[in-house]
Design a protein around this motif. Sequence first.
Motif, PDB file in Angstrom:
ATOM      1  N   ASP A  68       0.812  -1.213   0.000  1.00  0.00           N
ATOM      2  CA  ASP A  68       0.000   0.000   0.000  1.00  0.00           C
ATOM      3  C   ASP A  68       0.851   1.270   0.000  1.00  0.00           C
ATOM      4  O   ASP A  68       0.505   2.262  -0.650  1.00  0.00           O
ATOM      5  CB  ASP A  68      -0.966  -0.003   1.181  1.00  0.00           C
ATOM      6  CG  ASP A  68      -2.041  -1.080   1.042  1.00  0.00           C
ATOM      7  OD1 ASP A  68      -2.137  -1.704  -0.046  1.00  0.00           O
ATOM      8  OD2 ASP A  68      -2.775  -1.308   2.015  1.00  0.00           O
ATOM      9  N   ALA A  69       1.973   1.247   0.717  1.00  0.00           N
ATOM     10  CA  ALA A  69       2.868   2.417   0.714  1.00  0.00           C
ATOM     11  C   ALA A  69       3.457   2.626  -0.668  1.00  0.00           C
ATOM     12  O   ALA A  69       3.596   3.765  -1.129  1.00  0.00           O
ATOM     13  CB  ALA A  69       3.979   2.231   1.754  1.00  0.00           C
ATOM     14  N   ALA A  70       3.791   1.544  -1.352  1.00  0.00           N
ATOM     15  CA  ALA A  70       4.346   1.652  -2.708  1.00  0.00           C
ATOM     16  C   ALA A  70       3.317   2.219  -3.684  1.00  0.00           C
ATOM     17  O   ALA A  70       3.678   2.937  -4.615  1.00  0.00           O
ATOM     18  CB  ALA A  70       4.842   0.298  -3.192  1.00  0.00           C
ATOM     19  N   LYS A  71       2.049   1.915  -3.482  1.00  0.00           N
ATOM     20  CA  LYS A  71       0.994   2.457  -4.362  1.00  0.00           C
ATOM     21  C   LYS A  71       0.862   3.963  -4.225  1.00  0.00           C
ATOM     22  O   LYS A  71       0.620   4.662  -5.198  1.00  0.00           O
ATOM     23  CB  LYS A  71      -0.369   1.828  -4.009  1.00  0.00           C
ATOM     24  CG  LYS A  71      -0.568   0.438  -4.507  1.00  0.00           C
ATOM     25  CD  LYS A  71      -1.965  -0.041  -4.107  1.00  0.00           C
ATOM     26  CE  LYS A  71      -2.151  -1.503  -4.403  1.00  0.00           C
ATOM     27  NZ  LYS A  71      -3.443  -2.009  -3.908  1.00  0.00           N
ATOM     28  N   LYS A  72       0.999   4.466  -3.009  1.00  0.00           N
ATOM     29  CA  LYS A  72       0.708   5.871  -2.711  1.00  0.00           C
ATOM     30  C   LYS A  72       1.918   6.803  -2.789  1.00  0.00           C
ATOM     31  O   LYS A  72       1.766   8.009  -2.779  1.00  0.00           O
ATOM     32  CB  LYS A  72       0.116   5.980  -1.303  1.00  0.00           C
ATOM     33  CG  LYS A  72      -1.162   5.215  -1.121  1.00  0.00           C
ATOM     34  CD  LYS A  72      -1.574   5.232   0.334  1.00  0.00           C
ATOM     35  CE  LYS A  72      -2.787   4.356   0.569  1.00  0.00           C
ATOM     36  NZ  LYS A  72      -3.113   4.268   1.990  1.00  0.00           N
ATOM     37  N   SER A  73       3.109   6.266  -2.836  1.00  0.00           N
ATOM     38  CA  SER A  73       4.332   7.071  -2.696  1.00  0.00           C
ATOM     39  C   SER A  73       4.821   7.617  -4.030  1.00  0.00           C
ATOM     40  O   SER A  73       4.486   7.100  -5.091  1.00  0.00           O
ATOM     41  CB  SER A  73       5.443   6.217  -2.079  1.00  0.00           C
ATOM     42  OG  SER A  73       5.069   5.791  -0.804  1.00  0.00           O
ATOM     43  N   PRO A  74       5.696   8.638  -3.969  1.00  0.00           N
ATOM     44  CA  PRO A  74       6.360   9.121  -5.183  1.00  0.00           C
ATOM     45  C   PRO A  74       7.287   8.036  -5.751  1.00  0.00           C
ATOM     46  O   PRO A  74       7.652   7.095  -5.039  1.00  0.00           O
ATOM     47  CB  PRO A  74       7.185  10.323  -4.702  1.00  0.00           C
ATOM     48  CG  PRO A  74       6.780  10.598  -3.310  1.00  0.00           C
ATOM     49  CD  PRO A  74       6.048   9.418  -2.787  1.00  0.00           C
ATOM     50  N   LEU A  75       7.681   8.169  -7.001  1.00  0.00           N
ATOM     51  CA  LEU A  75       8.420   7.132  -7.715  1.00  0.00           C
ATOM     52  C   LEU A  75       9.677   6.659  -6.985  1.00  0.00           C
ATOM     53  O   LEU A  75       9.925   5.458  -6.885  1.00  0.00           O
ATOM     54  CB  LEU A  75       8.780   7.610  -9.124  1.00  0.00           C
ATOM     55  CG  LEU A  75       9.527   6.601  -9.993  1.00  0.00           C
ATOM     56  CD1 LEU A  75       8.711   5.324 -10.172  1.00  0.00           C
ATOM     57  CD2 LEU A  75       9.886   7.195 -11.334  1.00  0.00           C
ATOM     58  N   LEU A  76      10.495   7.565  -6.455  1.00  0.00           N
ATOM     59  CA  LEU A  76      11.736   7.147  -5.787  1.00  0.00           C
ATOM     60  C   LEU A  76      11.455   6.275  -4.560  1.00  0.00           C
ATOM     61  O   LEU A  76      12.158   5.289  -4.315  1.00  0.00           O
ATOM     62  CB  LEU A  76      12.577   8.357  -5.394  1.00  0.00           C
ATOM     63  CG  LEU A  76      13.256   9.085  -6.557  1.00  0.00           C
ATOM     64  CD1 LEU A  76      13.954  10.346  -6.078  1.00  0.00           C
ATOM     65  CD2 LEU A  76      14.248   8.169  -7.255  1.00  0.00           C
ATOM     66  N   ILE A  77      10.423   6.616  -3.806  1.00  0.00           N
ATOM     67  CA  ILE A  77      10.053   5.817  -2.627  1.00  0.00           C
ATOM     68  C   ILE A  77       9.482   4.482  -3.083  1.00  0.00           C
ATOM     69  O   ILE A  77       9.772   3.441  -2.493  1.00  0.00           O
ATOM     70  CB  ILE A  77       9.043   6.574  -1.734  1.00  0.00           C
ATOM     71  CG1 ILE A  77       9.619   7.912  -1.280  1.00  0.00           C
ATOM     72  CG2 ILE A  77       8.620   5.719  -0.539  1.00  0.00           C
ATOM     73  CD1 ILE A  77      10.870   7.829  -0.450  1.00  0.00           C
ATOM     74  N   LYS A  78       8.670   4.489  -4.149  1.00  0.00           N
ATOM     75  CA  LYS A  78       8.142   3.235  -4.702  1.00  0.00           C
ATOM     76  C   LYS A  78       9.281   2.291  -5.063  1.00  0.00           C
ATOM     77  O   LYS A  78       9.238   1.104  -4.751  1.00  0.00           O
ATOM     78  CB  LYS A  78       7.333   3.494  -5.984  1.00  0.00           C
ATOM     79  CG  LYS A  78       5.970   4.021  -5.780  1.00  0.00           C
ATOM     80  CD  LYS A  78       5.297   4.219  -7.134  1.00  0.00           C
ATOM     81  CE  LYS A  78       4.090   5.070  -6.990  1.00  0.00           C
ATOM     82  NZ  LYS A  78       2.869   4.440  -7.388  1.00  0.00           N
ATOM     83  N   GLN A  79      10.302   2.818  -5.732  1.00  0.00           N
ATOM     84  CA  GLN A  79      11.431   1.989  -6.150  1.00  0.00           C
ATOM     85  C   GLN A  79      12.176   1.432  -4.939  1.00  0.00           C
ATOM     86  O   GLN A  79      12.592   0.272  -4.931  1.00  0.00           O
ATOM     87  CB  GLN A  79      12.370   2.786  -7.054  1.00  0.00           C
ATOM     88  CG  GLN A  79      11.754   3.074  -8.402  1.00  0.00           C
ATOM     89  CD  GLN A  79      12.585   4.024  -9.251  1.00  0.00           C
ATOM     90  OE1 GLN A  79      13.311   4.871  -8.728  1.00  0.00           O
ATOM     91  NE2 GLN A  79      12.475   3.883 -10.558  1.00  0.00           N
ATOM     92  N   GLU A  80      12.327   2.239  -3.923  1.00  0.00           N
ATOM     93  CA  GLU A  80      13.004   1.804  -2.702  1.00  0.00           C
ATOM     94  C   GLU A  80      12.199   0.693  -2.005  1.00  0.00           C
ATOM     95  O   GLU A  80      12.758  -0.324  -1.576  1.00  0.00           O
ATOM     96  CB  GLU A  80      13.147   3.014  -1.773  1.00  0.00           C
ATOM     97  CG  GLU A  80      14.119   2.835  -0.662  1.00  0.00           C
ATOM     98  CD  GLU A  80      14.322   4.120   0.140  1.00  0.00           C
ATOM     99  OE1 GLU A  80      14.758   3.970   1.300  1.00  0.00           O
ATOM    100  OE2 GLU A  80      14.054   5.234  -0.351  1.00  0.00           O
ATOM    101  N   LEU A  81      10.884   0.884  -1.926  1.00  0.00           N
ATOM    102  CA  LEU A  81      10.038  -0.110  -1.268  1.00  0.00           C
ATOM    103  C   LEU A  81       9.943  -1.408  -2.066  1.00  0.00           C
ATOM    104  O   LEU A  81       9.943  -2.489  -1.485  1.00  0.00           O
ATOM    105  CB  LEU A  81       8.633   0.472  -1.027  1.00  0.00           C
ATOM    106  CG  LEU A  81       8.558   1.572   0.035  1.00  0.00           C
ATOM    107  CD1 LEU A  81       7.195   2.243   0.015  1.00  0.00           C
ATOM    108  CD2 LEU A  81       8.868   1.028   1.415  1.00  0.00           C
ATOM    109  N   THR A  82       9.883  -1.316  -3.392  1.00  0.00           N
ATOM    110  CA  THR A  82       9.815  -2.550  -4.189  1.00  0.00           C
ATOM    111  C   THR A  82      11.149  -3.307  -4.126  1.00  0.00           C
ATOM    112  O   THR A  82      11.153  -4.534  -4.104  1.00  0.00           O
ATOM    113  CB  THR A  82       9.415  -2.301  -5.651  1.00  0.00           C
ATOM    114  OG1 THR A  82      10.293  -1.351  -6.244  1.00  0.00           O
ATOM    115  CG2 THR A  82       7.980  -1.810  -5.757  1.00  0.00           C
ATOM    116  N   ALA A  83      12.248  -2.591  -4.061  1.00  0.00           N
ATOM    117  CA  ALA A  83      13.545  -3.258  -3.907  1.00  0.00           C
ATOM    118  C   ALA A  83      13.608  -3.976  -2.554  1.00  0.00           C
ATOM    119  O   ALA A  83      14.017  -5.140  -2.470  1.00  0.00           O
ATOM    120  CB  ALA A  83      14.686  -2.252  -4.027  1.00  0.00           C
TER     121      ALA A  83
END
Length: 193
Positions: A68-83
Motif C-alpha cells: 500500500d505504501a508503494a501504491k501511494k508514494s512518489p516514484l523514488l520511494i516506490k522503487q526503494e520499497l519494491t527493492a
Amino acid sequence: MKSKTSYKAVVYQHASLQGGFWSGRAIDRQLNSLSGEPSNYWISDFLQSDFTTTPAMGTRRLAIAIRDAAKKSPLLIKQELTAAGTLANGLGGQRLSIYDFGNRMGLSPAAKAALAAELKSSAAAQEIFQFDMGTYKNLVAFKSVELNNGALLTADTERFDKVFQQEPVDGSKDEVKFVTKGKVVDEKFKTAR
C-alpha cells in the motif's frame, strides 16, 4: 541468581489463572548480545512461549504496508520499497519487527515513514514476529513496472529482474529499456481500472 550480570528471567501475567493468553517479558543476560534479545531456544523450547503477533499476522501486516505504501508514494520511494520487498524473500523464518525491517533494508526516513503511515498504530511497527514466507508470497506475488509509453511489465516478484533486463538509454538519465524473450503462451484483454 548467582550473578547480577549473567542471568535469565521471565515474568508472565494475566487476570485469570484459568484461561486466556498470558503476556510476559523475558530478559537473557547470559547471551551477552548487544541487541538484548533473549535466545530463541529459551523462549520457544524451554518456556514453550511465543510472540503475541503470529508469523502470519505480522508478515501480513508488513506485506500490506509495503504494497500500500508503494501504491501511494512518489516514484523514488516506490522503487526503494519494491527493492526492499524483493529482498524480503531472504527473511524466511527470521524474527523481526516492521521497524527492524526498515533498518535491515537500509530504507530512507521517507520510506520508513511511508511504511509507518500504513499501520494502524505506531506500536504495530515495534511488534516482533517470525517472517512467514508463504504468507508474504501470497500478498506480494507480482511486481509491475509501468512505463510512460503505456507498457505494463509484470512478473513474479522473485523473478522480475531475471525475466526483464533493464538497460539505461544512452544520453538519458530517466529513460530505460527493458529486454525480455520468451514464447507466447496466452494473450488477453483486460478491463479498465
